[in-house]
Design a protein around this motif. Structure first.
Motif, mmCIF file in Angstrom:
data_model
loop_
_atom_site.group_PDB
_atom_site.id
_atom_site.type_symbol
_atom_site.label_atom_id
_atom_site.label_comp_id
_atom_site.label_asym_id
_atom_site.label_seq_id
_atom_site.Cartn_x
_atom_site.Cartn_y
_atom_site.Cartn_z
ATOM 1 N N ASP A 308 -23.535 14.714 -37.827
ATOM 2 C CA ASP A 308 -23.910 16.129 -37.844
ATOM 3 C C ASP A 308 -23.926 16.708 -39.254
ATOM 4 O O ASP A 308 -24.842 17.463 -39.618
ATOM 5 N N GLU A 309 -22.921 16.362 -40.039
ATOM 6 C CA GLU A 309 -22.829 16.923 -41.393
ATOM 7 C C GLU A 309 -24.000 16.461 -42.266
ATOM 8 O O GLU A 309 -24.553 17.238 -43.045
ATOM 9 N N TYR A 335 -21.437 23.466 -33.574
ATOM 10 C CA TYR A 335 -22.279 23.416 -34.755
ATOM 11 C C TYR A 335 -23.658 24.048 -34.530
ATOM 12 O O TYR A 335 -24.313 24.427 -35.499
#
Length: 448
Positions: A308-309, A335
């Motif tokens: 995700d990052e 997120y």
């Protein structure tokens, strides 16, 4: 009603959260920390292997639905098969519906299918469902979500209104929409508006439009000021989601696809699968590589790595360097709003497909299609009315319909209609409803 959820990860947690509103839920999870998180919900939590026959035999009696959503396909399938065998071995036990989350393309090649012959009533591939969702919005740079209803007769699209768009500042009644299109909702910051004629369109609004597919094509120009050309797409990451999506795009004659993948062996593997795509071995966060590939000319950049990052970083770089629309995968549910808050046009999560399918199965037989919007703050639901539905047989303006919901479309005798106050819904009609999540239960009562 009773439900069992096997696996309390991101998908299982949210399914248990939704089901706990209407069911007595038992969650089975073998990881201690993950099980402890599920204890936050109003559910019973058991630590153990959800595919274990002894555990299932002790909790399956009088269960309406079993959902197996661990991260291991085989565990999910075996859990469903075992549940079916246990129930059938006990005379008089209630039939249990089974759903398995499956990602391996050897088991499934469509987003949702039935494998009843092996004990799985519904098999869901969240990754393929996510790929299909993204593919639906690629044709329009301003569209950030899309869904079809009533067997393709009705389409929903969500558009992001840019500051330079010519409709900014206009009242809703002044928009020249086709007769078979309707704006169901406007999302404005934290506000959700069911619009009226004097509501004014503002920059950064998200507008949800429902209508006939042919009529929706004309909205592309209204909301995006687009000129027809081949869609230039850059895909970053070619794991399970990436290859599903790449295969869909690769068949589109109106798209030019480039792929950036960090693993050299995977690049070679993907090159053998695709005919028209250009595959580049590199890092999607490499600014020099992005410049070399003219990222500023890209119509769409899609970051779907397994991190995700990294997806967030790739997307922010692409947006800053001039890409027109940026889409990012976010497996962690918290997120999704964060991604969109910092400027990502569309954040997508594989878990939503699984949650939606489970909700369809549990919320009532009249539900055919369901789409959640804006982080599950609102839903668009397709109901099929029955002779017992309370909404049939009288004009809509005489029905006590929740104020936070609206009937947007009705398919009657294969004809698509935008209903007015005097419209009478009949048995067998397909009814498309927009509703805030708080109003869904009240809407359901009208269709039961």
């Amino acid at each position: 009603m009773k439900a069992i959820v096997i696996g309390a990860g991101e998908v299982g947690y949210h399914i248990a959260k939704f089901l706990s509103l209407t069911h007595d839920v038992i969650v089975v999870e073998k990881d201690v920390e993950t099980a402890r998180r599920a204890d936050e919900l109003d559910v019973q939590v058991m630590e153990g292997n959800g595919a274990n026959a002894d555990i299932l035999a002790g909790i399956l009696h009088d269960t309406d639905i079993l959902v197996a959503v661990t991260g291991i396909d085989e565990v999910n399938i075996v859990a469903c098969m075992t549940a079916k065998l246990i129930v059938r071995s006990h005379t008089g036990w209630k039939e249990t519906k089974t759903i398995a989350r499956v990602s391996n393309p050897d088991y499934i090649n469509v987003p949702v299918t039935s494998r009843a012959q092996v004990g799985v009533d519904i098999m869901i591939c969240p990754e393929l469902a996510l790929a299909s969702e993204v593919a639906d919005v690629l044709s329009s740079p301003s569209a950030i979500d899309a869904e079809v209803f009533a067997g393709g007769k009705v389409q929903m699209m969500e558009f992001a209104i840019r500051s330079e768009n010519k409709i900014v500042g206009k009242q809703m009644q002044d928009l020249k929409l086709d007769d078979c299109c309707i704006v169901s909702a406007i999302f404005r910051k934290d506000e959700i508006i069911i619009p009226h004629g004097n509501d004014v369109v503002k920059a950064k609004d998200h507008m949800v439009v429902v209508g006939k597919p042919k009529a929706m094509e004309s909205l592309v120009r209204l909301f995006g000021d687009e000129k027809p050309h081949r869609t230039r797409i850059l895909l970053i990451g070619c794991g399970i989601v990436g290859i599903y999506l790449a295969k869909i795009i690769d068949k589109d004659e109106k798209a030019d696809l480039k792929i950036i993948e960090s693993r050299k062996s995977r690049c070679i593997e993907v090159a053998d699968m695709l005919e028209n795509a250009l595959i580049l071995n590199g890092d999607g966060t490499d600014v020099n590589l992005l410049r070399e590939e003219n990222i500023e000319d890209m119509d769409v950049v899609i970051a779907v790595t397994d991190n995700d990052e990294k997806n967030l970083l790739c997307s922010l770089l692409a947006k800053q360097m001039g890409a027109k629309k940026v889409i990012a995968r976010a497996d962690r549910s918290d997120y999704v709003p964060l991604f969109e808050m910092v400027g990502i046009d569309m954040a997508v999560s594989p878990r939503e497909a699984t949650v939606n399918e489970v909700l369809k199965l549990t919320m009532g037989r009249g539900i055919q299609t369901l789409a959640t919007l804006e982080g599950e703050k609102a839903e668009i639901i397709e109901y099929t009315t029955s002779e017992k539905s309370k909404i049939i047989g009288k004009p809509l303006n005489k029905v006590k319909f929740p104020k936070d919901a609206i009937v947007t479309m009705v398919v009657h005798n294969e004809e698509v209609v935008i209903p007015k106050g005097d419209f009478v819904i009949q048995e067998g009609d397909r009814v498309i409803v927009f509703a805030l999540s708080s109003a869904v239960s009240a809407v359901e009562k009208l269709f039961k």
